[in-house]
Motif scaffolding. Structure first.
Motif, PDB file in Angstrom:
ATOM      1  N   ASP A   1      -2.936   5.027  -8.488  1.00  0.00           N
ATOM      2  CA  ASP A   1      -2.112   4.030  -9.196  1.00  0.00           C
ATOM      3  C   ASP A   1      -1.185   4.600 -10.458  1.00  0.00           C
ATOM      4  O   ASP A   1      -0.102   4.115 -10.503  1.00  0.00           O
ATOM      5  CB  ASP A   1      -3.111   2.928  -9.729  1.00  0.00           C
TER       6      ASP A   1
ATOM      7  N   GLY B   1      -1.951   1.386  -4.121  1.00  0.00           N
ATOM      8  CA  GLY B   1      -2.340   0.373  -3.114  1.00  0.00           C
ATOM      9  C   GLY B   1      -1.124  -0.654  -2.682  1.00  0.00           C
ATOM     10  O   GLY B   1      -0.223  -0.434  -3.626  1.00  0.00           O
ATOM     11  N   GLN B   2      -1.631  -1.705  -2.213  1.00  0.00           N
ATOM     12  CA  GLN B   2      -0.401  -2.630  -2.067  1.00  0.00           C
ATOM     13  C   GLN B   2      -0.131  -3.498  -3.272  1.00  0.00           C
ATOM     14  O   GLN B   2       1.109  -3.828  -3.343  1.00  0.00           O
ATOM     15  CB  GLN B   2      -1.082  -3.569  -0.846  1.00  0.00           C
ATOM     16  N   LYS B   3      -0.769  -3.482  -4.147  1.00  0.00           N
ATOM     17  CA  LYS B   3      -0.661  -4.099  -5.510  1.00  0.00           C
ATOM     18  C   LYS B   3      -0.097  -3.232  -6.679  1.00  0.00           C
ATOM     19  O   LYS B   3       0.183  -3.848  -7.608  1.00  0.00           O
ATOM     20  CB  LYS B   3      -2.057  -4.939  -5.927  1.00  0.00           C
ATOM     21  N   ASP B   4      -0.048  -2.148  -6.274  1.00  0.00           N
ATOM     22  CA  ASP B   4       0.789  -1.021  -7.148  1.00  0.00           C
ATOM     23  C   ASP B   4       2.158  -1.155  -7.005  1.00  0.00           C
ATOM     24  O   ASP B   4       2.851  -1.944  -6.443  1.00  0.00           O
ATOM     25  CB  ASP B   4       0.031   0.389  -6.919  1.00  0.00           C
ATOM     26  N   LEU B   5       2.827  -0.101  -7.758  1.00  0.00           N
ATOM     27  CA  LEU B   5       4.340  -0.239  -7.600  1.00  0.00           C
ATOM     28  C   LEU B   5       4.993  -0.048  -6.299  1.00  0.00           C
ATOM     29  O   LEU B   5       4.171   0.370  -5.278  1.00  0.00           O
ATOM     30  CB  LEU B   5       4.855   1.155  -8.707  1.00  0.00           C
TER      31      LEU B   5
ATOM     32  N   VAL C   1       6.473   1.546  -3.015  1.00  0.00           N
ATOM     33  CA  VAL C   1       6.453   2.622  -2.672  1.00  0.00           C
ATOM     34  C   VAL C   1       7.756   3.521  -2.825  1.00  0.00           C
ATOM     35  O   VAL C   1       7.767   4.682  -3.126  1.00  0.00           O
ATOM     36  CB  VAL C   1       6.088   2.916  -1.282  1.00  0.00           C
TER      37      VAL C   1
END
Lengths: 224, 224
Positions: A72, A93-97, A99
């Motif tokens: 993260d 992950g999908q909730k992080d910044l 891609v």
């Protein structure tokens, strides 16, 4: 000989909250000594400064021996690089910044892994420029207490089905441990990520060595 | 006319967990409309992606009108800049990334604030190259439920004593609100940071306008 895809083999998610009070760097050292090829530091309970200190300590064990990825915190990765520490990339992950922004921040040579566990995630990955992501973390194969927000467990049949549609190499994750390498490999995963199977083991080095051996045997069986 | 030091005047720490369920960007819009000059987004309960979305929404209200700073997450700041969002800098605490690394990551033109509330913190700041930090956040003046880990409250006499030794301009923080601007200004602070006094107010815009008016009057009294 070409470099293997990042994430290949046994992959340790070194979770700072799962060490039963032992230093995270000691567990990482044990895993690397046992042949684990990728270490992801996951330190949700630590401050950025503490996370950087853990990365610094772990890098002494991973440099030139295993990949060291940070979960993260792209800023901790960048700070580590700026400070001359051998960190190799990030896992998000999908909730992080998003891609593409992460790739632009870390540059083309850093390793970038993404958790992707649904057909929708795969479809989004397929639209990205080539080279944006190096590997996918796919699961959860089983329910796990380490992550509270994982989707419905896939099981190995669900994993096999999902990986068959994946646009990039997948590392299997989610409640995996001793006895699972054969099925994870047979499902098409390039690697098997574990958390508690090493972090919480009574003897992390022995546990890691047994998993590495199991994975190696699974690979040989298929390739024979 | 020279640009005032970042942090001057009423400074809103827009805390995502303190809005009583209202959109953070609405509160920021109210504060900016009322004349608040600095907004710091503090989103400890949000993922990086959610934090970036909040920053994007708030930047529409702050651009060209107020400074928009992000708490702790240098990566969210960098991602915002890479995405063309008007974020102006970051505010970090003693447990966040080391300030010199942060300055190297954000570049010389970004605003960088640091929480510093002891003589030891000031001594460390004094050793930094000029221009590393723009202002200090100093407190807690009073105990506050917003931050669990603040040091023993200073009171205004403690604040006055501490600011007299500070190596950089200080913004007072910690349980401040209506009726405090005069004492904060008299203590030597360049600004007064508030959280709940605006975020949790029944009418954030009226509350912000009253604080801005109070600070303006305090400044005029001293300067007269």
């Amino acid at each position: 000989m070409s470099t293997p895809t990042p994430g290949t083999g046994i992959y340790l998610v070194a979770n700072s909250a799962s060490t039963a009070g032992r230093p995270l760097a000691d567990i990482v050292a044990d895993a690397v000594a046992a042949g684990v090829g990728t270490i992801q530091l996951r330190c949700k309970d630590l401050s950025a400064r503490e996370f950087l200190a853990e990365a610094t300590a772990c890098a002494e064990h991973t440099a030139d021996r295993a990949l060291l990825l940070l979960n993260d915190r792209v800023d901790v990765y960048l700070a580590g690089r700026a400070a001359g520490i051998r960190v190799d990339g990030v896992h998000i992950g999908q909730k992080d910044l998003p891609v593409e922004l992460v790739r632009s921040l870390i540059g083309p040579d850093a390793v970038l892994g993404l958790s992707a566990s649904t057909e929708e995630h795969f479809a989004a990955v397929s639209t990205l420029p080539a080279g944006t992501i190096d590997y996918l973390g796919t699961g959860a194969v089983r329910a796990t207490p380490t992550k509270k927000d994982h989707p419905t467990p896939l099981g190995f049949s669900g994993l096999t089905s999902l990986i068959s549609q994946a646009p990039l190499p997948c590392v299997a994750i989610g409640g995996l441990g001793s006895g699972d390498a054969g099925e994870a490999h047979a499902a098409g995963a390039i690697g098997m990520a574990v958390v508690r199977a090493i972090c919480s083991a009574e003897n992390p080095r022995d546990a890691a060595a047994a998993l590495v051996d199991e994975w190696t045997r699974a690979s040989r069986t298929v390739n024979a």
